[in-house]
Design a protein around this motif. Structure first.
Motif, PDB file in Angstrom:
ATOM      1  N   LYS A  53     -26.444 105.598   2.418  1.00  0.00           N
ATOM      2  CA  LYS A  53     -26.498 104.136   2.479  1.00  0.00           C
ATOM      3  C   LYS A  53     -27.529 103.616   3.487  1.00  0.00           C
ATOM      4  O   LYS A  53     -27.935 102.466   3.425  1.00  0.00           O
ATOM      5  N   ARG A  55     -26.583 103.466   6.582  1.00  0.00           N
ATOM      6  CA  ARG A  55     -25.647 102.626   7.337  1.00  0.00           C
ATOM      7  C   ARG A  55     -25.749 102.930   8.825  1.00  0.00           C
ATOM      8  O   ARG A  55     -25.791 104.108   9.211  1.00  0.00           O
ATOM      9  N   SER A 140     -18.841  99.747   0.773  1.00  0.00           N
ATOM     10  CA  SER A 140     -19.432  99.156  -0.429  1.00  0.00           C
ATOM     11  C   SER A 140     -20.621 100.009  -0.886  1.00  0.00           C
ATOM     12  O   SER A 140     -21.392 100.515  -0.062  1.00  0.00           O
ATOM     13  N   ASN A 142     -23.651  99.953  -1.826  1.00  0.00           N
ATOM     14  CA  ASN A 142     -24.988  99.360  -1.824  1.00  0.00           C
ATOM     15  C   ASN A 142     -25.770  99.982  -0.682  1.00  0.00           C
ATOM     16  O   ASN A 142     -25.176 100.478   0.284  1.00  0.00           O
ATOM     17  N   SER A 148     -23.845  93.573  -1.928  1.00  0.00           N
ATOM     18  CA  SER A 148     -22.777  94.475  -2.386  1.00  0.00           C
ATOM     19  C   SER A 148     -22.720  94.475  -3.920  1.00  0.00           C
ATOM     20  O   SER A 148     -23.056  93.485  -4.561  1.00  0.00           O
ATOM     21  N   GLU A 177     -15.788  91.511  -0.458  1.00  0.00           N
ATOM     22  CA  GLU A 177     -15.046  92.616   0.130  1.00  0.00           C
ATOM     23  C   GLU A 177     -13.686  92.165   0.668  1.00  0.00           C
ATOM     24  O   GLU A 177     -13.479  90.984   0.959  1.00  0.00           O
ATOM     25  N   HIS A 230     -26.650  91.188   6.279  1.00  0.00           N
ATOM     26  CA  HIS A 230     -25.870  91.915   5.288  1.00  0.00           C
ATOM     27  C   HIS A 230     -26.033  91.243   3.948  1.00  0.00           C
ATOM     28  O   HIS A 230     -26.404  90.081   3.893  1.00  0.00           O
TER      29      HIS A 230
HETATM   30 MG    MG Z   1     -20.589  96.761   3.011  1.00  0.00          MG
END
Ligand code: MG
Ligand code: AMP
Length: 344
Positions: A53, A55, A140, A142, A148, A177, A230
């Motif tokens: 991701k 992330r 999520s 994405n 998302s 979410e 985001h």
């Molecule tokens: Mg997320």
């Protein structure tokens, strides 16, 4: 790697289970958005999620479990009010954060002494969680900071060639979410707004607070994910307050003169205000639930039809709209809130 999209059935569930138990990652449908799932006990699989991701490694993951899963296997304490919340809202779009130490991979909660747990209501998600029988961390599905995903196609667009399997459970009905609610203190505290609102929680347990991080004090943030830019479409974005239609129209004019393709995201009942040659209107819907369900789909659609997306904040600001506005503002902000310089 080839990425398959398969409907949720006996064969695809077996395939998904094999991937999970060999340390891989599978995208799964839920009633909110699609998730990127991995074995919560497997350090390497959990790290793979962060890597795929992109992330940030201080943004913890939510563990998803089957509705019959024994929570005491992964959390240390369940306050009485949390049991009431479980009974009232689960399975459903509510994530509860419990005290929990050393129960799942240390990479799941990024060093926090807590674990966020969710019991999704989506039939396909439940079938998958039953099949694997273990907690599955599933952020999520994405690329970090992108919008998302609310369909299998969205997941494919971000991860084609990067993951082996997307379980296709249709379009997500919720659209934003889950509500994240901290259950480590005296009263529940909302860390991320969503479809289960503060009022709904307070009605069941008598009280519910909303967490507002005070960055000026340099305090440790309770839910690091709330700080990031985001949900953003890959085009220039500008957001206007509901009553600021006049300025929005001036900006539309200027962008059109600059040769930009312009789209406007607004409540359905305001489309006629902004419709004109060269402007594509993306109607969010009229009810709060419609706006939640359509938001991400339209933010993704915007990428294909415009260079500049003009968002108009909806009029209503309460209930589910707290969650919708939270996402819309983050999608359209220019910097991480975390990177803002403290104001003296
Ligand atoms: Mg997320
Ligand atoms: P995502 O999975 O992408 O929907 O993001 C998960 C959200 O849950 C982020 O906002 C995280 O900060 C939050 N979260 C996950 N685990 C915890 C936890 N242990 N404590 C507080 N917030 C959490």
């Amino acid at each position: 790697m080839q990425t398959k999209i398969l409907p949720v059935d006996k064969d695809s569930l077996t395939e998904a289970k094999n991937i999970i138990f060999s340390g891989g990652v599978v995208a799964i449908p839920t009633e909110t958005v699609y998730g990127l799932g991995a074995n919560a006990f497997d350090d390497d699989a959990v790290r793979k999620i962060f890597q795929i991701k992109g992330r940030p490694n201080d943004n913890p993951l939510i563990a998803h479990v089957h509705k019959a899963y024994d929570l005491s296997q992964i959390v240390d304490e369940i306050p009485a009010y949390a049991i009431k919340l479980q009974q009232a809202f689960l399975p459903g779009p509510l994530t509860l954060v419990y005290p929990s130490k050393n129960k799942v991979s240390k990479y799941v909660s990024c060093g926090l002494d807590t674990l966020a747990v969710r019991v999704p209501s989506h039939e396909g998600a439940q079938a998958f969680l039953k099949e694997v029988g273990i907690p599955i961390v599933a952020p999520s599905a994405n690329l970090s900071r992108h919008v998302s995903p609310t369909s299998a196609g969205h997941v494919y667009d971000d991860f084609n060639g990067k993951i082996p399997l997307v379980l296709d459970g249709g379009e997500c009905v919720g659209g934003i979410e889950s509500t994240v609610c901290d259950c480590t203190g005296e009263v529940p505290v909302i860390l991320r707004p969503g479809l289960i609102t503060r009022e709904m929680i307070a009605e069941v347990v008598g009280a519910c607070e909303t967490y507002v991080p005070d960055l000026k004090k340099g305090e440790k943030v309770k839910s690091p994910g709330v700080l990031y830019k985001h949900y953003s479409p890959r085009c220039k974005t500008k957001l206007y307050a509901c009553e600021d239609g006049e300025n929005a129209r001036l900006t539309i004019e200027r962008e059109l003169q600059n040769g930009q393709r312009v789209a406007v995201l607004c409540e359905t009942n305001r489309v006629s205000e902004f419709e004109r040659a060269g402007v594509k209107c993306l109607p969010l819907g009229n009810s709060q639930e419609e706006m939640a369900a359509n938001l991400y789909k339209l933010l993704r659609a915007a990428e294909g039809v415009c260079d500049v997306l003009i968002g108009i904040e909806p009029k209503e600001k309460d209930g589910v709209m707290i969650g919708v506005l939270n996402r819309l503002r983050k999608a359209c902000c220019s910097e991480d809130i975390a990177h803002e310089k403290p104001k003296n």
